[in-house]
Write a protein that holds these residues in place. Structure first.
Motif, PDB file in Angstrom:
ATOM      1  N   GLY A  60       0.783  -1.228   0.000  1.00  0.00           N
ATOM      2  CA  GLY A  60       0.000   0.000   0.000  1.00  0.00           C
ATOM      3  C   GLY A  60       0.815   1.279   0.000  1.00  0.00           C
ATOM      4  O   GLY A  60       0.246   2.376  -0.107  1.00  0.00           O
ATOM      5  N   TYR A  61       2.136   1.174   0.131  1.00  0.00           N
ATOM      6  CA  TYR A  61       2.983   2.369   0.203  1.00  0.00           C
ATOM      7  C   TYR A  61       4.270   2.131  -0.579  1.00  0.00           C
ATOM      8  O   TYR A  61       4.756   1.009  -0.673  1.00  0.00           O
ATOM      9  CB  TYR A  61       3.347   2.714   1.651  1.00  0.00           C
ATOM     10  CG  TYR A  61       2.162   2.983   2.541  1.00  0.00           C
ATOM     11  CD1 TYR A  61       1.590   4.247   2.608  1.00  0.00           C
ATOM     12  CD2 TYR A  61       1.622   1.961   3.319  1.00  0.00           C
ATOM     13  CE1 TYR A  61       0.501   4.490   3.432  1.00  0.00           C
ATOM     14  CE2 TYR A  61       0.534   2.197   4.143  1.00  0.00           C
ATOM     15  CZ  TYR A  61      -0.029   3.460   4.197  1.00  0.00           C
ATOM     16  OH  TYR A  61      -1.100   3.703   5.013  1.00  0.00           O
ATOM     17  N   SER A  62       4.806   3.217  -1.095  1.00  0.00           N
ATOM     18  CA  SER A  62       6.148   3.179  -1.668  1.00  0.00           C
ATOM     19  C   SER A  62       7.083   3.893  -0.705  1.00  0.00           C
ATOM     20  O   SER A  62       6.646   4.609   0.200  1.00  0.00           O
ATOM     21  CB  SER A  62       6.189   3.864  -3.036  1.00  0.00           C
ATOM     22  OG  SER A  62       6.042   5.273  -2.882  1.00  0.00           O
ATOM     23  N   PHE A  63       8.378   3.727  -0.902  1.00  0.00           N
ATOM     24  CA  PHE A  63       9.319   4.399  -0.025  1.00  0.00           C
ATOM     25  C   PHE A  63       9.312   5.907  -0.236  1.00  0.00           C
ATOM     26  O   PHE A  63       9.761   6.662   0.630  1.00  0.00           O
ATOM     27  CB  PHE A  63      10.735   3.826  -0.232  1.00  0.00           C
ATOM     28  CG  PHE A  63      11.185   2.982   0.916  1.00  0.00           C
ATOM     29  CD1 PHE A  63      12.032   3.489   1.888  1.00  0.00           C
ATOM     30  CD2 PHE A  63      10.730   1.683   1.041  1.00  0.00           C
ATOM     31  CE1 PHE A  63      12.424   2.710   2.961  1.00  0.00           C
ATOM     32  CE2 PHE A  63      11.122   0.895   2.103  1.00  0.00           C
ATOM     33  CZ  PHE A  63      11.979   1.412   3.074  1.00  0.00           C
ATOM     34  N   GLY A  64       8.801   6.344  -1.376  1.00  0.00           N
ATOM     35  CA  GLY A  64       8.654   7.777  -1.583  1.00  0.00           C
ATOM     36  C   GLY A  64       7.736   8.397  -0.541  1.00  0.00           C
ATOM     37  O   GLY A  64       7.957   9.531  -0.100  1.00  0.00           O
ATOM     38  N   HIS A  65       6.704   7.670  -0.129  1.00  0.00           N
ATOM     39  CA  HIS A  65       5.788   8.159   0.906  1.00  0.00           C
ATOM     40  C   HIS A  65       6.523   8.363   2.218  1.00  0.00           C
ATOM     41  O   HIS A  65       6.333   9.386   2.900  1.00  0.00           O
ATOM     42  CB  HIS A  65       4.646   7.147   1.090  1.00  0.00           C
ATOM     43  CG  HIS A  65       3.715   7.481   2.213  1.00  0.00           C
ATOM     44  ND1 HIS A  65       2.698   8.400   2.089  1.00  0.00           N
ATOM     45  CD2 HIS A  65       3.667   7.015   3.495  1.00  0.00           C
ATOM     46  CE1 HIS A  65       2.053   8.496   3.240  1.00  0.00           C
ATOM     47  NE2 HIS A  65       2.613   7.663   4.108  1.00  0.00           N
ATOM     48  N   PHE A  66       7.378   7.413   2.589  1.00  0.00           N
ATOM     49  CA  PHE A  66       8.105   7.516   3.852  1.00  0.00           C
ATOM     50  C   PHE A  66       9.171   8.609   3.793  1.00  0.00           C
ATOM     51  O   PHE A  66       9.458   9.262   4.804  1.00  0.00           O
ATOM     52  CB  PHE A  66       8.734   6.167   4.195  1.00  0.00           C
ATOM     53  CG  PHE A  66       7.725   5.050   4.270  1.00  0.00           C
ATOM     54  CD1 PHE A  66       6.675   5.110   5.160  1.00  0.00           C
ATOM     55  CD2 PHE A  66       7.821   3.946   3.426  1.00  0.00           C
ATOM     56  CE1 PHE A  66       5.729   4.099   5.230  1.00  0.00           C
ATOM     57  CE2 PHE A  66       6.886   2.933   3.483  1.00  0.00           C
ATOM     58  CZ  PHE A  66       5.838   3.007   4.382  1.00  0.00           C
ATOM     59  N   LEU A 249      20.516   1.679   1.901  1.00  0.00           N
ATOM     60  CA  LEU A 249      21.502   2.445   1.138  1.00  0.00           C
ATOM     61  C   LEU A 249      20.867   3.707   0.561  1.00  0.00           C
ATOM     62  O   LEU A 249      21.458   4.792   0.601  1.00  0.00           O
ATOM     63  CB  LEU A 249      22.069   1.573   0.022  1.00  0.00           C
ATOM     64  CG  LEU A 249      23.178   2.175  -0.837  1.00  0.00           C
ATOM     65  CD1 LEU A 249      24.401   2.516   0.010  1.00  0.00           C
ATOM     66  CD2 LEU A 249      23.577   1.216  -1.964  1.00  0.00           C
ATOM     67  N   VAL A 250      19.650   3.573   0.052  1.00  0.00           N
ATOM     68  CA  VAL A 250      18.947   4.744  -0.485  1.00  0.00           C
ATOM     69  C   VAL A 250      18.638   5.736   0.629  1.00  0.00           C
ATOM     70  O   VAL A 250      18.697   6.959   0.433  1.00  0.00           O
ATOM     71  CB  VAL A 250      17.646   4.296  -1.186  1.00  0.00           C
ATOM     72  CG1 VAL A 250      16.802   5.500  -1.590  1.00  0.00           C
ATOM     73  CG2 VAL A 250      17.977   3.453  -2.416  1.00  0.00           C
TER      74      VAL A 250
END
Length: 277
Positions: A60-66, A249-250
């Motif tokens: 339900g989420y991408s790391f862009g959201h976090f 790492l990202v």
């Protein structure tokens, strides 16, 4: 000459031991789960899919959201920290009020106070206010010159302001400036070097504040990057280590960029503060 060569060789060998874990971590971001137990830095096959799959690994989420959550939190903390700490530092450095030295000593004394001591009472207070699972427990203390590093920032700015000639204050008073006008028109424009240093430290320290985020943020909707990485580790299923290392790492890229582009400002701010006052 021989002693110098031996010392350089020794430093090179020691540095390899220090750098090896970092290199292994970078290599692990491109490894499959089967290769994680290998001590080799280089994977047999580069798994670039770890980055794409890890980016959308949380349902339900991408790391862009976090990342956006983290930047939103830190933006509020940065703004309130710069405003509140500069005002408090100006008061300690320029205003003459009762028990000024006593209260400044109290502020410096909090530098020696472990954060773990205030952890439980702060949580009880913020929970009573209904602030748990919001960003208010981070932003509000910084708006009062508290939070992570608040006392250190005040001390840093006080030392810088004390090095600014008071004749500038007198000239501003003759032009009709109030104390706030002196702060806004005279002192604040001259405080750019230490304020940049404060902003950099504040960003890095709050970006790495895993414990605080873990305590106060409960819903995935409000998770920061550090808490999102924690979701990869599940005791009831196989951990996708490659995706976890790829996302970790990202996650450090913003901090690395800030450090390398702003290290000159850190040195300038610290040097100008240390030479004055």
């Amino acid at each position: 000459m021989q002693k110098k060569w031996i010392s350089h060789l020794t430093l090179a060998v020691v540095s390899l031991f220090m750098v090896y874990p970092i290199l292994w971590w970078v290599g692990a971001a491109f490894k499959s789960n089967e290769e994680m137990n290998s001590a080799s830095i280089f994977p047999s096959q580069l798994m670039f899919s770890n980055f794409t799959e890890g980016w959308y690994a949380i349902p339900g989420y991408s790391f862009g959201h976090f990342f956006m959550n983290t930047f939103e939190l830190i933006a509020g903390v940065l703004f309130t920290t710069i405003v509140s700490c500069s005002l408090v530092a100006f008061a300690f450095a320029r205003l003459d009020f009762p028990l000024r030295n006593f209260w400044f000593a109290i502020v410096l004394g909090t530098l020696m106070l472990p954060s773990q001591i205030t952890l439980v009472p702060q949580y009880d207070m913020f929970n009573a206010f209904g602030w748990v699972d919001t960003y208010l427990p981070f932003i509000v203390p910084h708006s009062l010159a508290g939070g992570i590093g608040g006392s250190f920032f005040i001390f840093l700015l006080v030392q810088f302001i004390r090095g600014i000639p008071k004749e500038l204050d007198e000239a501003a008073k003759m032009d009709g400036c109030t104390w706030f006008g002196i702060y806004w028109r005279v002192i604040l424009p001259l405080m750019k070097p230490p304020l940049v240093t404060v902003a950099i430290y504040c960003f890095l320290w709050n970006w790495d504040d895993f414990l605080g985020h873990l305590i106060y943020l409960n819903s995935v909707e409000n998770y920061t990057v550090g808490l999102a990485l924690k979701m990869f580790v599940d005791a009831n299923s196989t951990v996708p280590w490659g995706q976890l290392f790829a996302m970790s790492l990202v996650s450090v890229i913003p901090a690395i960029i800030i450090f390398f582009f702003a290290q000159r400002h850190i040195v300038d701010g610290a040097a100008s503060t240390g030479l004055k006052g």
